[in-house]
Every structure is written in C-alpha cells, then in structure tokens.
Design a protein around this motif. Structure first.
Motif, PDB file in Angstrom:
ATOM      1  N   UNK A  29       9.298  13.157   1.319  1.00 37.35           N
ATOM      2  CA  UNK A  29       8.124  13.190   2.174  1.00 37.35           C
ATOM      3  C   UNK A  29       7.088  12.190   1.696  1.00 37.35           C
ATOM      4  N   UNK A  30       6.841  12.190   0.377  1.00 38.25           N
ATOM      5  CA  UNK A  30       5.761  11.334  -0.106  1.00 38.25           C
ATOM      6  C   UNK A  30       6.118   9.857   0.024  1.00 38.25           C
ATOM      7  N   UNK A  31       7.397   9.530  -0.116  1.00 39.97           N
ATOM      8  CA  UNK A  31       7.744   8.134   0.017  1.00 39.97           C
ATOM      9  C   UNK A  31       7.879   7.737   1.479  1.00 39.97           C
ATOM     10  N   UNK A  32       8.063   8.742   2.331  1.00 35.40           N
ATOM     11  CA  UNK A  32       8.117   8.464   3.756  1.00 35.40           C
ATOM     12  C   UNK A  32       9.305   7.639   4.164  1.00 35.40           C
ATOM     13  N   UNK A  74      10.480  -2.312   1.798  1.00 35.80           N
ATOM     14  CA  UNK A  74      10.778  -3.464   2.638  1.00 35.80           C
ATOM     15  C   UNK A  74      10.870  -4.749   1.847  1.00 35.80           C
ATOM     16  N   UNK A  84       2.115   8.837  -6.396  1.00 40.44           N
ATOM     17  CA  UNK A  84       2.765   9.799  -5.507  1.00 40.44           C
ATOM     18  C   UNK A  84       2.237  11.199  -5.739  1.00 40.44           C
ATOM     19  N   UNK A 142       0.819  -1.207   0.000  1.00 39.43           N
ATOM     20  CA  UNK A 142       0.000   0.000   0.000  1.00 39.43           C
ATOM     21  C   UNK A 142       0.851   1.255   0.000  1.00 39.43           C
ATOM     22  N   UNK A 143       1.861   1.281   0.840  1.00 35.00           N
ATOM     23  CA  UNK A 143       2.676   2.498   0.901  1.00 35.00           C
ATOM     24  C   UNK A 143       4.067   2.205   0.372  1.00 35.00           C
ATOM     25  N   UNK A 201       6.731   2.698   1.902  1.00 31.09           N
ATOM     26  CA  UNK A 201       7.544   2.077   2.948  1.00 31.09           C
ATOM     27  C   UNK A 201       7.545   0.565   2.755  1.00 31.09           C
ATOM     28  N   UNK A 202       6.356   0.044   2.404  1.00 31.85           N
ATOM     29  CA  UNK A 202       6.262  -1.406   2.222  1.00 31.85           C
ATOM     30  C   UNK A 202       7.017  -1.872   0.992  1.00 31.85           C
TER      31      UNK A 202
END
Lengths: 187, 487
Positions: free
Chosen positions: B115-118, B10, B245, B3-4, B6-7
């Motif tokens: 910021x958008x990718x966090x 990972x 994004x 979803x994001x 960040x994932x």
C-alpha cells in the motif's frame, strides 16, 4: 520558407502540449487510484469494527462507554461526505480505537482469546494501511498540485480544465475543537 | 529527486548497463587472450602478414568483439533471469504459513508495504527457517522479487520494527538495487573463482600471460570494489526510504540495534549474496571498527553509523536508545546472546547445525578443532578426531555431567534390554540430516559398553554430539563408568 518554419513551430508546440497533457492525465489517474486505495481500507475498517465490538462486549461490561464511543465514531465516519469531514471523522475513529486497544490491555482474558487477537491484528494492519495510503495519496496530491501550478504546465492545465484534488486531512482549526470533547473523559 | 515510490520504480536503472559493459569488456579480454595465445602457438599464417600481435588485425578484433557481445548477453540473461527462485532454494526459504499468527502478521505487513509503495508489482515474502537474524531481498530481470526473513529475526522484532525492516528491503527491490546486486553477484562470484584458479596456474608459468589477463584482473577487482561502494551507499538510502515509508526512525534504529547486538547468523546465507542482506552475514568485529581500509572493504556500512543517522532524526543519542531498550524486558535475552558470542569465538564454517540451521563455528575443544553450534551447543566431530578427544584429559567434569551420564546410560541400558527381550525396535525417532551431505544420520550407541547415543554419518565420517553428549562420553570413559545392571 517562412511557411515551413511556421509549420515546424506549430508541430513542436502541438507535440509539447501532447506531452504535458499526457503527463497530467497519468498523474491524475495515479492520484484517483490512490484515493480508491484509501477508500477500500476505510471500508475494511468499518466492516471489522462491529465484529470486534461484538466479541469484546461480553468481557468488557465496565467499559461500555468506550465501546459506545467506538460505535458512534464509526457511524459518523460512515456518513461523512465531504473530504474534510471524512478525514476528521476517521481521525477520531483512529483515536477512539487506539484507546479501546489500550483498555483491552487490562483484560488478560481478551489477550488469550485467539479470535480477539486475530481481529486486533487485522485492525492494526488496516489502520497502518490507511495511514500509508493516506501518505501516498497526499504525496500524489501535492505532486499533482505542483504540476498544475508551475509555469508552462499551468497553461495546459487551465486549457483542459484540470482540477486540484483535496488533501485527505482534517484542517487544524476543525481538529482542535471537538477532539477535546472526546479525549479526556475516557478513563 | 523522486517524490513517490511509483516514480522510483519508473526510473531506469542505468547502473545495470554499466555492469553489462564491464561484463562485455571481461569477455573481450578473455577472447583476446585466447586468440593471442593461439597465434603464438600456431604462427604460420601470421608470419606472412608480418605481425604476431592481434591488434594489427582489425577484422579479428571486430569478430572477437561481436562474439564477446553475444556471450555477454547470453550470460547476462541467464545469470539474472531466474535468480529469485534459485536464491530462495539455495537458502531454503519457504512461503509463510497463513495459519501461523506471526507469519500472518508478516503477510499483513507485506500488504501494508504494498500500500505504501503504491505499486502493482507484488513482492513475495518468504521465511528462512533459521535462528540467525537476517533479512534478504532478491529481484531478477523477469520482474519477480522476494523478501526473505529468518525466523530468528522475525520472532525478536516487534510489529513496527518488522515493518521498518521490510520497508528497507522493499526499497532495495523498488529502486533496482537488488537486481543490480543479483546480477553483480552472479557475474563476479563466478569470475572471482575463475581468477583464483588462473592465479594458481599463473604461479607456475607467469611468463606466458598476456597483458589482457592483467586488464581482466584489474576489471574484476575494480568491479568488486565498485559493487561494494554501491552496496554501502544504498544501505543508507534504503534506511532513509524505510523512514519515509513508515515515518518511524526509532523502530528502524531499534531493529538495527537488535541486529548489532545479536551476532548475526552466517553460513545459511552463502557468501556471494551478502550484498542482498540487511546486514552482512559474515559480519565480524571488523565491520564495526572504524579503520579506513576496513570501511572501504566491507559490503555494508557500520551499523553503528546507520543507527546514529536514524537517531539524529528523532534527536536521540545511542545511549538514550540503549537505556530505553534496556528498561524493557527484552534486555534479558540479549545478555544471554552476547554471552554466547564470547564463549565460542571461532571462525564460521560451511556446515549448518542440524537442529538450529545456524552455521557451526570452528573452534578448539580439547586442543583440537571441532565444529560447535553456539545455540544448542551440539558438536560436530570428524570420526578420526574422536579417539584424540577421548584420549585427552584436559577437562574437568562437573558433578552434573557425571550424574547425568550415569542416569543416561542406566536408562539406555534398560531400553536396550527391553528391546532385546521383546525383540522389537525402539521407536524410530526423526533422524537428523548430516550437515555435510544432507543424508540422514544413523542414531547409534557409541559402543555397547558406553551407552551414549550419537548421530553418525557413514558417508562423510562425521559424528554429531548433542549438548553434553560428548562430555558425558569422555567422562564415562575417563572414569570407567559402565552401566551397572548386568543382564
């Protein structure tokens, strides 16, 4: 024998609880962190606006009420406490700022002023960052809420009292009423 | 489906391990070929055991496998760990200048992307001082990553378009595509070159080749095709991510359209890393044609298709987009650029224009091959070809060239006379670098009879003519115009 099986099952259960609990915690921390991101950007915007207003003021005598709207919207955003109010106030501020930028287009003097251009670029960048961090925050909140509601996880969530986060958005009902009141009269 | 972002970050990139295994197999094949060749040359020991073929000796196979594993690991690490810096040096990218407003804007946009990718991992942004239009993303195993964008592209994109392009590149980095491509590039670039050499040897003595060689050959070809597939599919995915994004498909489509319309630069970005670019720097008409084979063999999907997909999200057709963009003033500059493309059709060369840093096109001029820059119209000629050019009289010169030439030589003669009288040097101007050896070129007159200034590299025997200089020289010689003032 039966005892061993019982122990094995308990151990598996405990392991499962630990895994899910850790997952929930890491998701919660990500969400909190992304909220902090929004907060930083909002603060930055609130700091930049008075600078822009004070620089622009001299050139834009005739647009006094546009400037005043910006200032008052900023003040309202600054003192909003509840998440929903905050989101709403920030939305208004974004709109008013957008209008100010549009009006500024009519002043060639401002366009040639390096200081103003820099401030405008900074503000645009901050606006984008706010929008993006908001996107990220809302995505994470949605993600976390789903985790809290889906079946096996919701037991653990209830057990350890995980709470949902509030979305950073003004609700539609709130949005429509006061917006009309600001938008039309500016030009 | 993550979803994001960040994932996405990972997710382990399992495809890199495939590349590793391909590499391992390749080393295994090489080692086997070598050992087998050795056995054929010195068969004494093996005559006793009764078999000449290596697959009858499992212990040897095992040793070879272990050795190739070690070699592959070493190669893998070295080729992929310092890639960011070496690629950036290779293409001459520099960090942005915070004083410069456009560069500052770029840095701001990069922050927004963070910021958008966090993500915590910082992506560096770099500037390639070239007029060509491209952007490139690089990442390596040490976790460094960078996005470089050319000045040409940066200056033509609006803020939101730049944002879209950077988001596209950032996705490549976050998803691990880049690392893969970097690894693939460094691996297969090397082996493709080696294969070419081997093939040329093999032509003479094909009978001595081991079947392992053919396996090796197939593997290299396969991995090339594989990496192309990966590359093509992920361009679509990166476009999609960029839209997610920025929530702005239109800007991405506009940026792509700009890239499609303006001939992209090449040369500067050496072949081998084209997989890392937003559009293929070697792009020719071929990439935009719809043939199945061409479609299969190019590293990037046709831009037109990418634009169509993006436009579908905003319910627009390509025609609408064309109409929209043409209504703006930018349309003027585009037509200028498309003219340039038509005028100089030729193949791209490895030389860069010394002033535009755009690769020179090899095309014909007076029926011989010269290198011309399509931006500044400078011409690079090998010294042996200059007499030919001067001897040939195919061209007719415009009155403009004639009068310009007269003015220039008169002026140059005056300067020369002053220099001789005062016995001082003419102020040394900045010297341009030779496109081949990068040493400064001499700025001299062609001859004292024909006072046209040219830049010469005495090491490579190359001469650089700026716009009109060659024509002026030819015009002077053909019409026997010499400087009038007689001292």
């Amino acid at each position: 024998m039966a005892g061993w099986i019982l122990i094995a099952i308990t151990a598996l259960l405990l392991l499962w609880i630990v895994v899910i609990y850790n997952k929930l915690v890491s998701l919660r921390n990500e969400t909190i962190n992304s909220w902090k991101q929004i907060d930083v950007q909002l603060k930055r915007r609130h700091d930049l606006i008075p600078n822009l207003v004070s620089v622009v003021k001299g050139y834009m005598e005739f647009e006094r009420d546009t400037l005043e709207k910006v200032t008052s919207a900023r003040a309202r955003a600054l003192y909003a406490v509840r998440m929903r109010d905050k989101a709403f106030a920030e939305d208004v501020l974004t709109q008013v700022l957008g209008r100010l930028f549009a009006v500024m287009e009519n002043y060639p003097v401002l366009k040639s002023n390096e200081n103003v251009m820099q401030l405008q670029e900074e503000l645009t960048s901050t606006e984008n960052k706010i929008a993006f961090s908001r996107q990220l925050y809302n995505d994470l909140v949605a993600n976390f809420s789903t985790k809290l509601e889906v079946f096996p996880d919701n037991i653990i969530a209830a057990l350890f009292a995980f709470h949902k986060f509030e979305y950073f958005s003004a609700e539609e009902a709130d949005k429509s009423i006061p917006l009309a009141d600001i938008s039309i009269r500016s030009k | 489906m993550p979803i994001t972002f960040i994932e996405i970050e990972k997710q382990k990139t399992w495809r890199i391990s495939i590349l590793f295994f391909v590499l391992l197999l390749m080393y295994f094949c090489i080692a086997m070929t070598l050992v087998q060749g050795f056995l054929f040359l010195f068969p004494i020991h093996f005559i006793k055991t009764g078999s000449l073929f290596i697959w009858n000796h499992p212990s040897y196979l095992l040793t070879i496998a272990v050795i190739s594993l070690v070699l592959a690991a070493i190669h893998f690490w070295f080729s992929a760990s310092g890639a960011v810096r070496s690629v950036m040096n290779n293409i001459g990218a520099t960090p942005p200048d915070p004083e410069d407003e456009i560069h500052k804007r770029l840095m701001n946009i990069m922050d927004e992307i963070h910021v958008v990718t966090g993500t915590v991992k910082k992506i560096k942004c770099m500037i390639i001082p070239s007029l060509s239009m491209n952007a490139i993303a690089v990442a390596d195993l040490r976790g460094n990553s960078a996005i470089a964008i050319t000045e040409g592209l940066l200056s033509r994109l609006t803020r939101s378009q730049t944002e879209a392009v950077l988001a596209h590149e950032a996705y490549h980095i976050l998803s691990g595509d880049c690392m893969e491509a970097t690894v693939a590039t460094s691996l297969f670039g090397m082996y493709a070159a080696m294969l070419d050499k081997l093939q040329s040897i093999g032509d003479e003595d094909r009978s001595g080749l081991h079947p392992a060689f053919f396996l090796f050959w197939i593997l290299v070809k396969l991995s090339q095709i594989l990496s192309m597939f990966i590359s093509r599919e992920r361009e679509y995915r990166a476009d999609a991510a960029s839209v997610r994004m920025t929530r702005d498909p239109l800007s991405m489509a506009e940026a792509l359209r700009l890239l499609l319309r303006n001939w992209s630069g090449s040369g500067l970005i050496g072949s081998g890393i084209e997989m890392l670019c937003i559009i293929n720097p070697q792009a020719t008409e071929r990439d935009e044609s719809k043939g199945f084979w061409e479609d299969l063999m190019s590293t990037h999907p046709p831009i037109r298709k990418r634009i169509e997909i993006l436009l579908r999200m905003v319910h627009m057709s390509i025609k609408d987009l064309d109409a929209k963009v043409n209504s703006k003033s930018e349309a003027v500059d585009m037509s200028v650029f498309s003219n340039h493309i038509k005028q100089t059709s030729g193949e791209t060369s490895a030389f860069l224009c010394p002033s535009c840093r755009q690769s020179l096109l090899r095309g014909s001029y007076e029926k011989t091959k010269v290198y011309q820059c399509k931006f500044c119209y400078g011409i690079l000629v090998e010294d042996i070809k200059i007499p030919r050019l001067i001897a040939r009289r195919e061209r007719n010169y415009a009155e403009r060239i004639k009068s310009l030439a007269q003015a220039v030589i008169a002026d140059n003669q005056k300067r020369l006379a002053l220099k001789n009288l005062k016995n001082t040097d003419i102020k040394t101007k900045h010297l341009i670098a030779c496109p081949k050896c990068k040493n400064p070129m001499f700025r001299t007159f062609y001859s004292f009879a024909y006072l046209i200034e040219i830049d010469r590299c005495n090491l490579c025997n190359l001469t650089w003519f700026e716009q009109d200089e060659l024509e002026m020289l030819q015009c002077l010689i053909e019409n026997k115009i010499t400087a009038r003032i007689n001292l």
